[in-house]
Design an enzyme around this catalytic site. Structure first.
Site, PDB file in Angstrom:
ATOM      1  N   SER A  34     -10.890  -0.342   3.055  1.00 10.35           N
ATOM      2  CA  SER A  34     -10.162  -0.510   4.398  1.00 10.35           C
ATOM      3  C   SER A  34      -9.734   0.650   4.781  1.00 10.35           C
ATOM      4  CB  SER A  34      -9.095  -1.351   4.097  1.00 10.35           C
ATOM      5  OG  SER A  34      -9.288  -2.594   3.644  1.00 10.35           O
ATOM      6  N   ARG A  89       0.944  -1.286   0.154  1.00  8.67           N
ATOM      7  CA  ARG A  89      -0.033  -0.117  -0.015  1.00  8.67           C
ATOM      8  C   ARG A  89       0.815   1.247  -0.124  1.00  8.67           C
ATOM      9  NH1 ARG A  89      -2.701  -3.714  -0.790  1.00  8.67           N
ATOM     10  NH2 ARG A  89      -4.759  -4.329   0.321  1.00  8.67           N
ATOM     11  N   GLU A 109      -5.359   4.424   6.124  1.00 12.54           N
ATOM     12  CA  GLU A 109      -5.081   4.296   4.358  1.00 12.54           C
ATOM     13  C   GLU A 109      -5.416   5.492   3.530  1.00 12.54           C
ATOM     14  OE1 GLU A 109      -5.322   0.151   2.899  1.00 12.54           O
ATOM     15  OE2 GLU A 109      -6.336   1.158   1.291  1.00 12.54           O
TER      16      GLU A 109
HETATM   17  P1  FAD Z   1      -8.487   8.967  -5.238  1.00 13.70           P
HETATM   18  O1  FAD Z   1      -9.163   8.755  -4.031  1.00 13.70           O
HETATM   19  O2  FAD Z   1      -9.293  10.017  -6.129  1.00 13.70           O
HETATM   20  O3  FAD Z   1      -7.034   9.640  -4.813  1.00 13.70           O
HETATM   21  C1  FAD Z   1      -6.188   8.852  -4.184  1.00 13.70           C
HETATM   22  C2  FAD Z   1      -4.909   9.559  -4.034  1.00 13.70           C
HETATM   23  O4  FAD Z   1      -4.323   9.571  -5.110  1.00 13.70           O
HETATM   24  C3  FAD Z   1      -5.076  10.962  -3.649  1.00 13.70           C
HETATM   25  O5  FAD Z   1      -3.918  11.266  -2.880  1.00 13.70           O
HETATM   26  C4  FAD Z   1      -4.988  11.754  -4.964  1.00 13.70           C
HETATM   27  O6  FAD Z   1      -4.403  12.959  -4.846  1.00 13.70           O
HETATM   28  C5  FAD Z   1      -3.999  10.745  -5.547  1.00 13.70           C
HETATM   29  N1  FAD Z   1      -4.236  10.708  -7.020  1.00 13.70           N
HETATM   30  C6  FAD Z   1      -5.367  10.359  -7.594  1.00 13.70           C
HETATM   31  N2  FAD Z   1      -5.409  10.137  -9.200  1.00 13.70           N
HETATM   32  C7  FAD Z   1      -4.041  10.674  -9.322  1.00 13.70           C
HETATM   33  C8  FAD Z   1      -2.980  10.927 -10.328  1.00 13.70           C
HETATM   34  N3  FAD Z   1      -3.478  10.771 -11.651  1.00 13.70           N
HETATM   35  N4  FAD Z   1      -1.815  11.493 -10.381  1.00 13.70           N
HETATM   36  C9  FAD Z   1      -1.375  11.600  -9.161  1.00 13.70           C
HETATM   37  N5  FAD Z   1      -2.161  11.383  -7.938  1.00 13.70           N
HETATM   38  C10 FAD Z   1      -3.318  10.880  -8.231  1.00 13.70           C
HETATM   39  N6  FAD Z   1      -7.641  -0.355  -2.249  1.00 13.70           N
HETATM   40  C11 FAD Z   1      -6.823  -1.259  -2.500  1.00 13.70           C
HETATM   41  O7  FAD Z   1      -5.632  -1.314  -2.736  1.00 13.70           O
HETATM   42  N7  FAD Z   1      -7.308  -2.779  -2.667  1.00 13.70           N
HETATM   43  C12 FAD Z   1      -8.712  -2.933  -2.542  1.00 13.70           C
HETATM   44  O8  FAD Z   1      -9.129  -4.110  -2.692  1.00 13.70           O
HETATM   45  C13 FAD Z   1      -9.850  -1.818  -2.549  1.00 13.70           C
HETATM   46  N8  FAD Z   1     -10.806  -2.282  -2.189  1.00 13.70           N
HETATM   47  C14 FAD Z   1     -11.845  -1.072  -2.204  1.00 13.70           C
HETATM   48  C15 FAD Z   1     -13.167  -1.030  -1.744  1.00 13.70           C
HETATM   49  C16 FAD Z   1     -14.095  -0.109  -1.586  1.00 13.70           C
HETATM   50  C17 FAD Z   1     -15.595  -0.279  -1.464  1.00 13.70           C
HETATM   51  C18 FAD Z   1     -13.454   1.293  -1.622  1.00 13.70           C
HETATM   52  C19 FAD Z   1     -14.388   2.278  -1.602  1.00 13.70           C
HETATM   53  C20 FAD Z   1     -12.128   1.471  -1.855  1.00 13.70           C
HETATM   54  C21 FAD Z   1     -11.187   0.339  -1.938  1.00 13.70           C
HETATM   55  N9  FAD Z   1      -9.814   0.540  -2.319  1.00 13.70           N
HETATM   56  C22 FAD Z   1      -9.048  -0.656  -2.396  1.00 13.70           C
HETATM   57  C23 FAD Z   1      -9.253   1.885  -2.091  1.00 13.70           C
HETATM   58  C24 FAD Z   1      -9.187   2.510  -3.434  1.00 13.70           C
HETATM   59  O9  FAD Z   1     -10.371   2.059  -4.247  1.00 13.70           O
HETATM   60  C25 FAD Z   1      -8.079   2.601  -4.222  1.00 13.70           C
HETATM   61  O10 FAD Z   1      -6.907   2.985  -3.577  1.00 13.70           O
HETATM   62  C26 FAD Z   1      -8.000   3.210  -5.583  1.00 13.70           C
HETATM   63  O11 FAD Z   1      -6.869   3.037  -6.257  1.00 13.70           O
HETATM   64  C27 FAD Z   1      -8.057   4.804  -5.452  1.00 13.70           C
HETATM   65  O12 FAD Z   1      -8.319   5.415  -6.590  1.00 13.70           O
HETATM   66  P2  FAD Z   1      -9.086   6.676  -6.805  1.00 13.70           P
HETATM   67  O13 FAD Z   1      -9.109   7.022  -8.475  1.00 13.70           O
HETATM   68  O14 FAD Z   1     -10.585   6.726  -6.322  1.00 13.70           O
HETATM   69  O15 FAD Z   1      -8.159   7.610  -6.071  1.00 13.70           O
HETATM   70  P1  NAP Z   2      -9.917 -11.243   4.229  1.00  5.48           P
HETATM   71  O1  NAP Z   2     -10.002 -12.287   3.252  1.00  5.48           O
HETATM   72  O2  NAP Z   2     -10.794 -11.208   5.390  1.00  5.48           O
HETATM   73  O3  NAP Z   2      -8.280 -11.329   5.062  1.00  5.48           O
HETATM   74  C1  NAP Z   2      -8.252 -10.397   6.155  1.00  5.48           C
HETATM   75  C2  NAP Z   2      -6.699  -9.867   5.926  1.00  5.48           C
HETATM   76  O4  NAP Z   2      -5.780 -10.864   6.133  1.00  5.48           O
HETATM   77  C3  NAP Z   2      -6.642  -9.176   4.618  1.00  5.48           C
HETATM   78  O5  NAP Z   2      -6.622  -7.948   4.787  1.00  5.48           O
HETATM   79  C4  NAP Z   2      -5.391  -9.795   4.136  1.00  5.48           C
HETATM   80  O6  NAP Z   2      -4.484  -8.846   3.971  1.00  5.48           O
HETATM   81  C5  NAP Z   2      -4.863 -10.875   5.046  1.00  5.48           C
HETATM   82  N1  NAP Z   2      -4.778 -12.131   4.219  1.00  5.48           N
HETATM   83  C6  NAP Z   2      -5.757 -13.026   4.231  1.00  5.48           C
HETATM   84  N2  NAP Z   2      -5.321 -14.249   3.324  1.00  5.48           N
HETATM   85  C7  NAP Z   2      -4.046 -13.943   3.378  1.00  5.48           C
HETATM   86  C8  NAP Z   2      -2.971 -14.769   2.585  1.00  5.48           C
HETATM   87  N3  NAP Z   2      -3.262 -15.921   2.296  1.00  5.48           N
HETATM   88  N4  NAP Z   2      -1.708 -14.430   2.766  1.00  5.48           N
HETATM   89  C9  NAP Z   2      -1.387 -13.256   3.253  1.00  5.48           C
HETATM   90  N5  NAP Z   2      -2.467 -12.396   3.896  1.00  5.48           N
HETATM   91  C10 NAP Z   2      -3.930 -12.924   4.009  1.00  5.48           C
HETATM   92  O7  NAP Z   2      -9.714  -9.671   3.652  1.00  5.48           O
HETATM   93  P2  NAP Z   2     -10.956  -8.788   3.014  1.00  5.48           P
HETATM   94  O8  NAP Z   2     -11.093  -7.371   3.770  1.00  5.48           O
HETATM   95  O9  NAP Z   2     -12.131  -9.479   2.867  1.00  5.48           O
HETATM   96  O10 NAP Z   2     -10.193  -8.299   1.606  1.00  5.48           O
HETATM   97  C11 NAP Z   2      -9.891  -9.396   0.741  1.00  5.48           C
HETATM   98  C12 NAP Z   2      -8.863  -8.720   0.043  1.00  5.48           C
HETATM   99  O11 NAP Z   2      -9.383  -7.429  -0.835  1.00  5.48           O
HETATM  100  C13 NAP Z   2      -7.579  -8.266   0.562  1.00  5.48           C
HETATM  101  O12 NAP Z   2      -6.258  -8.625  -0.326  1.00  5.48           O
HETATM  102  C14 NAP Z   2      -7.744  -6.828   1.073  1.00  5.48           C
HETATM  103  O13 NAP Z   2      -6.322  -6.215   0.902  1.00  5.48           O
HETATM  104  C15 NAP Z   2      -8.461  -6.287  -0.296  1.00  5.48           C
HETATM  105  N6  NAP Z   2      -9.405  -5.063   0.210  1.00  5.48           N
HETATM  106  C16 NAP Z   2      -8.699  -4.005   0.114  1.00  5.48           C
HETATM  107  C17 NAP Z   2      -9.479  -2.911   0.379  1.00  5.48           C
HETATM  108  C18 NAP Z   2      -8.897  -1.621   0.818  1.00  5.48           C
HETATM  109  O14 NAP Z   2      -9.756  -0.301   0.642  1.00  5.48           O
HETATM  110  N7  NAP Z   2      -7.638  -1.503   0.718  1.00  5.48           N
HETATM  111  C19 NAP Z   2     -10.792  -2.956   0.702  1.00  5.48           C
HETATM  112  C20 NAP Z   2     -11.358  -4.155   0.401  1.00  5.48           C
HETATM  113  C21 NAP Z   2     -10.639  -5.369   0.275  1.00  5.48           C
HETATM  114  P3  NAP Z   2      -4.048  -7.785   2.790  1.00  5.48           P
HETATM  115  O15 NAP Z   2      -5.056  -6.847   3.089  1.00  5.48           O
HETATM  116  O16 NAP Z   2      -2.850  -7.571   2.866  1.00  5.48           O
HETATM  117  O17 NAP Z   2      -4.076  -8.684   1.440  1.00  5.48           O
END
Ligand code: FAD
Ligand code: NAP
Length: 339
Positions: free
Chosen positions: A239, A166, A335
């Site tokens: 998250s 991340r 995050e």
């Molecule tokens: P924004 O929220 O608009 O911006 C995020 C940051 O990036 C800000 O600091 C902004 O200034 C900057 N930014 C945006 N565009 C640019 C650009 N073109 N150049 C430079 N800077 C820029 N994230 C995960 O990693 N894994 C997941 O599984 C995941 N699941 C999610 C599920 C849900 C329901 C939600 C709501 C979010 C989730 N996220 C997840 C978080 C999010 O979707 C990601 O981080 C996504 O990449 C953000 O994209 P955005 O375009 O909405 O960015």
């Molecule tokens: P989950 O499957 O309930 O698992 C809980 C946590 O355990 C996850 O956050 C994941 O870490 C870790 N994990 C599970 N299995 C693993 C493995 N085999 N090896 C290493 N780490 C493991 O998680 P969840 O919340 O439903 O999300 C599923 C996936 O989507 C995850 O990868 C999560 O990161 C991603 N997600 C991200 C966001 C976001 O906003 N960043 C939102 C929703 C879902 P990691 O998160 O490091 O993978």
């Protein structure tokens, strides 16, 4: 002059938490020329520039005294194809999930585990988006960004992006690099990642023993739809905390008192703890204070039931951080990007 500037625009439709703050100025960039125009305006009028994509990783805690530039550039193109691997370039404003679906429709695999992540292509490198065992660094083939300090374009290789859990160079040097387009190396031959969490189990339940990349994408979409709130229905930014990386000594200490601790050993000897598990153990799951709350199915997700302000959400997050630090001696890092 093609950039359409608007004054005092509510950002409620432009952040997935649905927080109602105003931008002093707002515009959408449909081309590189629009981006340069916005930068020039920002310099000339001494107004800060805040670039956003889909607003799905933002926590807006006050009105934004800046020109908010929403990336709306479009375009997906094939740069090379050697019959096995294909390099695709997509503009920053392309929506992430439809882009993933586009690659799958072309018979290209690599992005399927990242299905249904909200937001744009341009923001994906910011925190090296990841899910179900894949991060974009695994399929990354380069990007082009504008250096906001010099106005020059720069191409970045994988090694230059400092991708980590991340995290990336672009997050570390926040406000410097404006990502214009991103390149991905995807495969005609499928190398699927099924060993993470409930992915294989879901496919087995569906009677699929030999899945395709599209099957994996659909399974992940169904898991996500069951577990995560849809921001269109209930405001959230996914998250809210990163999963903390702690020493194996601390993990062992916590496990003495909490044998059910969920942790994953890392290559560097540390242990990644499931932050959601810690928060749930501490009793926060389903907690609600006014319109700010902790989701009832996934305690890692903070939600806005309607009129919560960014500060109310931040206050709840800080209460959770303090409690987790006191109970488990673990620091939770937020995050979403706070403005
Ligand atoms: P924004 O929220 O608009 O911006 C995020 C940051 O990036 C800000 O600091 C902004 O200034 C900057 N930014 C945006 N565009 C640019 C650009 N073109 N150049 C430079 N800077 C820029 N994230 C995960 O990693 N894994 C997941 O599984 C995941 N699941 C999610 C599920 C849900 C329901 C939600 C709501 C979010 C989730 N996220 C997840 C978080 C999010 O979707 C990601 O981080 C996504 O990449 C953000 O994209 P955005 O375009 O909405 O960015
Ligand atoms: P989950 O499957 O309930 O698992 C809980 C946590 O355990 C996850 O956050 C994941 O870490 C870790 N994990 C599970 N299995 C693993 C493995 N085999 N090896 C290493 N780490 C493991 O998680 P969840 O919340 O439903 O999300 C599923 C996936 O989507 C995850 O990868 C999560 O990161 C991603 N997600 C991200 C966001 C976001 O906003 N960043 C939102 C929703 C879902 P990691 O998160 O490091 O993978």
């Amino acid at each position: 002059m093609t950039l359409q500037l608007q004054s005092q625009v509510s950002l409620k439709p432009f952040n997935s938490f649905g927080v109602d703050v105003r931008a002093q100025l707002f515009a959408e960039a449909h081309s590189d020329a629009d981006v340069r125009e916005a930068l020039a305006y920002s310099a000339e009028h001494a107004v800060p520039l805040l670039v956003i994509g889909g607003g799905s990783n933002l926590l807006l805690t006050a009105d934004i005294a800046a020109l908010v530039l929403r990336m709306a550039t479009r375009g997906i193109r094939v740069l090379s194809d050697n019959g096995r691997q294909v390099v695709i370039e997509a503009e920053a404003g392309e929506s992430w999930h439809p882009f993933v679906q586009w690659t799958l429709a072309q018979g290209l695999s690599g992005l399927e585990n990242l299905s249904l992540i909200p937001g744009t292509v341009g923001a994906a490198p910011m925190q090296n988006i990841g899910a179900y065992g894949v991060e974009i660094k695994d399929v990354f083939a380069g990007l082009t960004a504008l250096d906001r300090q010099t106005g020059e374009l720069r191409d970045f290789t994988l090694a230059e992006c400092n991708f980590a859990y991340r995290d990336s160079l672009f997050k570390q040097q926040v406000g410097r690099w404006l990502i214009l387009r991103v390149r991905f190396a995807v495969d005609r031959v499928e190398h699927l990642h099924l060993e993470y969490g409930p992915v294989r189990q879901r496919l087995t339940e569906q009677g699929i023993d030999h899945p395709t990349a599209t099957d994996v994408s659909q399974a992940i979409c169904s898991i996500r739809n069951e577990k995560l709130p849809d921001p269109a229905v209930l405001g959230n930014a996914g998250s809210f905390f990163k999963n903390p990386l702690v020493s194996n000594v601390l993990a062992a200490q916590i496990r003495l008192e909490h044998p059910g601790l969920v942790g994953y050993p890392q290559a560097d000897g540390r242990v990644k703890l499931a932050a959601g598990w810690l928060i749930e153990q501490a009793g926060w799951k389903g907690f609600r204070d006014g319109d700010a709350g902790v989701h009832h199915l996934q305690s890692l997700v903070l939600v806005n039931y309607g009129t919560a302000t960014g500060l109310e959400l931040l206050n709840l997050a800080q209460r959770i951080q303090k409690d987790i630090a006191e109970r488990f001696n673990v620091e939770l890092e937020m995050e979403p990007n706070q403005y």
